[in-house]
Enzyme design. Structure first.
Site, PDB file in Angstrom:
ATOM      1  N   GLU A 141       0.868  -1.448   0.065  1.00 23.48           N
ATOM      2  CA  GLU A 141      -0.008   0.113   0.373  1.00 23.48           C
ATOM      3  C   GLU A 141       0.952   0.938  -0.096  1.00 23.48           C
ATOM      4  O   GLU A 141       0.455   2.347  -0.695  1.00 23.48           O
ATOM      5  CB  GLU A 141      -0.532  -0.163   1.218  1.00 23.48           C
ATOM      6  CG  GLU A 141      -1.674  -1.041   1.695  1.00 23.48           C
ATOM      7  CD  GLU A 141      -1.139  -2.761   1.855  1.00 23.48           C
ATOM      8  OE1 GLU A 141      -1.914  -2.922   3.373  1.00 23.48           O
ATOM      9  OE2 GLU A 141      -0.004  -2.174   2.282  1.00 23.48           O
ATOM     10  N   CYS A 196      -0.083   1.839   6.876  1.00 23.81           N
ATOM     11  CA  CYS A 196      -0.228   1.763   5.526  1.00 23.81           C
ATOM     12  C   CYS A 196      -1.808   2.660   5.818  1.00 23.81           C
ATOM     13  O   CYS A 196      -1.929   2.904   5.114  1.00 23.81           O
ATOM     14  CB  CYS A 196      -0.363   0.163   5.070  1.00 23.81           C
ATOM     15  SG  CYS A 196       1.018  -0.376   4.080  1.00 23.81           S
TER      16      CYS A 196
END
Length: 144
Positions: free
Chosen positions: A61, A100
């Site tokens: 991510e 993330c």
């Protein structure tokens, strides 16, 4: 693999899965892929990148967000798909780690969006709003 996904979501998951194939994961052997869909239907992907100095690893991510920001995107994040290997663990849906979640939140807050995150497992897709994954998030507005 339908998993209750519409065609657009299935394509986003397929792109995340394709990104995972490019992961550099020699230490964990746990390939993760992420795909970010933007309001203009552009999709940017990322895969995890491990490092012999474990703390320097990058999650899929984070790589995808860095690519998006590097291309000049400042908001418009509409949907995220995150996939891990289907043959590891119990096959439960994989969710973004805490770091993330914060990195995704930064990009989302730049455009004032709250994207749905498709957390993909072997037999299930968990749909979660980013704000539910990271409630009371710190973001750019806190610095004004």
């Amino acid at each position: 693999m339908s998993l209750g996904l519409n065609d657009e979501e299935a394509e986003l998951v397929a792109q995340a899965r394709a990104a995972a194939e490019h992961a550099y994961a020699p230490y964990s052997d746990y390939q993760v892929g992420a795909a970010l869909r933007f309001a203009d239907d552009a999709v940017i992907t990322g895969s995890n990148v491990e490092n012999a100095s474990y703390g320097l690893a990058l999650c899929a991510e984070t790589v995808a967000v860095a690519r998006a920001l590097g291309e000049g995107r400042r908001g418009g994040l509409a949907k995220v798909a995150v996939v891990g290997p289907l043959d590891k663990g119990v096959g439960a849906p994989i969710t973004p780690c805490g770091r993330c979640r914060q990195v995704l939140n930064e990009l989302a807050q730049l455009g004032g969006t709250d994207p749905e995150v498709l957390c993909v497992g072997k037999d299930e897709v968990r749909r979660v709003a980013l704000s539910d994954l990271l409630p009371h998030a710190f973001g750019p507005a806190h610095l004004d």
